[in-house]
Design a protein around this motif. Structure first.
Motif, short mmCIF file in Angstrom:
data_model
loop_
_atom_site.label_atom_id
_atom_site.label_comp_id
_atom_site.label_asym_id
_atom_site.label_seq_id
_atom_site.Cartn_x
_atom_site.Cartn_y
_atom_site.Cartn_z
N ARG A 291 8.46 -33.09 -3.12
CA ARG A 291 7.06 -33.14 -3.56
C ARG A 291 6.53 -34.56 -3.47
O ARG A 291 7.20 -35.50 -3.89
N GLU A 293 3.04 -36.85 -4.52
CA GLU A 293 1.94 -36.73 -5.48
C GLU A 293 1.26 -38.08 -5.66
O GLU A 293 1.92 -39.11 -5.84
N ASP A 295 -0.98 -40.24 -8.11
CA ASP A 295 -1.29 -40.22 -9.55
C ASP A 295 -2.67 -40.82 -9.82
O ASP A 295 -2.86 -41.57 -10.77
N ARG A 305 -1.44 -33.29 -4.24
CA ARG A 305 -0.02 -32.97 -4.19
C ARG A 305 0.28 -32.13 -2.95
O ARG A 305 -0.59 -31.43 -2.44
#
Length: 598
Positions: A291, A293, A295, A305
């Motif tokens: 994964r 991502e 922030d 994501r």
């Protein structure tokens, strides 16, 4: 019903005063008379005017009461529902990912669109009905025709947006078929315009479009790919593409996780409308859910994501069954990261239980089918649909080959001289990549989740081992086997794709990214289908009697990531008239009431 001047209702207190006028006792002067015989009627009237007597019926009082009430209501200026003169309203509601963007007032575009839809319900006349067609990756008749406000409000409040791309054409086609059965209809489109041109369609009424949303800046993950290095299968190469949409700059940390464990974090800074790419490399023997991502906080969270399923390193162990051959062993050992083991046919049983990436059968009379990818040189497997179609030919000329197939890419077979070859009978699923005068010379046949490569002649009885194309053919075949194997394990899909599973011991179950579980539906063909991959994330599949596995579902769409609404998303063309959504004006009933009073 609403009032423009509600303070006028204070005049309702005058209605009791009107009634009190009929209760008032008349003040008459005293007068002496000789007899009251002729004054009985006067005495009765006096009793009627007494406040303690029952009020008699009076048409004049009723008319005065109604006229005063109508005058007061007319002064309050009542507003009723607007009537647009149509019997059916068909609303096309956008449920794509961009409708989840949060507007400055704190509501998503989808919530604003539903509020507008609820306002349309409030403006429905008694004889009108409303239908809602939603469109994202799929078009769906979400709410059938109904004129009951309560049921419509409940159904609208239950609608949800998805995280896929928007496609208006299926919704227009559905709307076209539904509207054809209606005498009068009104077509309304509620969207931010983030969909491709639907093309030519003949619509029965003008399409009224209301643009939902305002321009917003958005940082999105626009691409994610992962693979294991060709020279070192334990190393992972990760490619991430990012883009900042809008004029505002964006900053944040790009975090990379494997099975929820943080692997790496990089600070990212992008200018307005800037695109960048990052490549990460890591030593990873394990497999699992990868994964990435960002922030950062922006208007659209779902495209910050992305997920991929990282397969384990594939074993590159190849078993050669048959007589040891110098040309074959030299060609295979030249391949990087490849372990080659040679055994005779009589010793194959002792090696069959070991995990092999591929098994090469070199002119073995009774070749088997190993639980791996298989390549047969000058022999045939015992597989239904695969058989010799006649006697071997002494000499065969090469007629054609499939240059687009990965195995034949950059290979030239024009100088190949084929010795004895066997005409083949192959199933329809076979991929023939090299043809001779008698038919297929080299073909690949699928067998469950593996592939069988068949060479209809013995390469040692031709000039092939002396040509450059022979070792390249073996390398390309093994690489193609590996790509097919990785493709089976990757299991990465797009939002909106249909998931199909073969029949097993029972209906498989699927766990959605939100944690809910569903059972897959069996169709007429016997397979199990699931058509609701509508959200990004990880889907967990649990087939009965088989090992569970995960699916990664993503959607990398520029149309959904660009949060600038389109004022005119549909070009004007014959058969499709597009105009702005007309706001229904409420009808004021003060003038008809005043005329009634007069």
């Amino acid at each position: 019903m609403s009032l423009l001047n509600p303070w006028a209702l204070l005049a309702l207190f005058s209605l009791p005063l009107l009634v009190m006028l009929y209760f008032l006792k008349l003040k008459r002067p005293r007068q002496a008379v000789a007899s009251t015989l002729l004054w009985q009627k006067v005495i009765e009237d006096m009793r009627v005017n007494s406040p303690f007597q029952r009020l008699r019926r009076s048409l004049l009082l009723l008319l005065q009461f109604l006229l005063l009430l109508a005058l007061i209501i007319a002064l309050a200026r009542p507003l009723g529902k607007g009537h647009n003169g149509v019997g059916s309203l068909i609303v096309l509601l956008d449920t794509s990912a961009s409708m989840l963007a949060v507007e400055p007032e704190g509501k998503t575009r989808f919530e604003l669109a539903k509020a507008r839809l609820l306002a349309l319900v409030e403006g429905l006349a008694e004889e009108e009905e409303l239908m809602v067609i939603t469109f994202g990756t799929q078009a769906k008749l979400a709410i059938p025709f109904d004129r009951h406000p309560g049921r419509l409000r409940a159904a609208i409040n239950a609608l949800q947006a998805t995280e896929g791309s928007g496609d208006l054409r299926p919704a227009l086609a559905l709307c076209q078929s539904v509207a054809a059965a209606r005498a009068q209809c009104r077509l309304i489109l509620l969207s931010d315009g983030g969909f491709p041109d639907p093309g030519q369609l003949q619509m029965p009424a003008p399409l009224e479009y209301e643009m939902i949303g305002t321009p917003q800046s958005n940082l999105a993950v626009m691409g994610l790919d992962v693979r294991r290095a060709l020279k070192d299968r334990s190393r992972v190469e990760l490619f991430v593409s990012l883009r900042q949409w809008g004029e505002q700059p964006a900053t944040g940390n790009l975090n990379i996780y494997l099975n929820d464990k943080l692997l790496d974090s990089k600070f990212i800074s992008l200018k307005g409308n800037e695109q960048t790419a990052r490549v990460f490399e890591a030593e990873l023997q394990e497999s699992g859910i990868l994964r990435v991502e960002m922030d950062t906080k922006d208007a659209l969270a779902c495209d910050n994501r992305a997920w991929r399923i990282l397969p384990p390193p594939l074993s590159r162990r190849v078993l050669v069954v048959g007589q040891r051959n110098f040309f074959i062993e030299r060609a295979l050992k030249a391949a990087p990261d490849l372990e080659v083991v040679s055994v005779s046919p009589t010793n194959y049983a002792g090696e069959a239980a070991n995990p092999w990436f591929a098994v090469l059968w070199n002119a073995v009379p009774e070749a088997g089918i190993a639980p791996a990818h298989n390549l047969y040189l000058g022999c045939l497997p015992s597989l239904p649909g695969v058989a010799a179609a006649g006697e071997p030919r002494e000499r065969t000329a090469v007629m054609d080959w499939d240059g687009a197939h990965p195995v034949c890419r950059f290979l030239d077979f024009s100088d190949l001289i084929v010795g004895p070859s066997v005409p083949l009978t192959l199933p329809e699923t076979a991929q023939v990549i090299l043809r001779g005068e008698a038919g297929a010379l080299v073909a690949f046949v699928p067998n469950d989740d593996r592939w069988l490569g068949i060479v209809a002649f013995n390469p040692m009885q031709s000039n092939w081992p002396l040509l450059v194309s022979f070792p390249l053919f073996l390398h390309h075949t093994l690489n193609w086997f590996e790509e097919k194997q990785a493709g089976l394990q990757r299991r990465n899909l797009r939002v909106g794709e249909n998931l199909s599973l073969p029949p097993g011991q029972g209906p498989p179950r699927i766990r959605l990214p939100n944690g809910k579980e569903q059972e897959l539906t069996r169709v007429a063909s016997g397979d199990y289908h699931f058509a609701d991959l509508l959200w990004r994330g990880i889907y967990h599949i649990q087939p009965l009697g088989l090992a569970a596995y995960d699916l990664a579902v993503n959607e990398f769409s520029e149309r959904e990531a660009n949060l600038t609404p389109v004022a005119q998303p549909l070009p004007e063309r014959q058969g499709m008239e597009v105009k702005a959504l007309a706001q229904d004006e409420p009808r004021e009933y003060s003038k008809p009431l005043l005329l009634a009073v007069l």
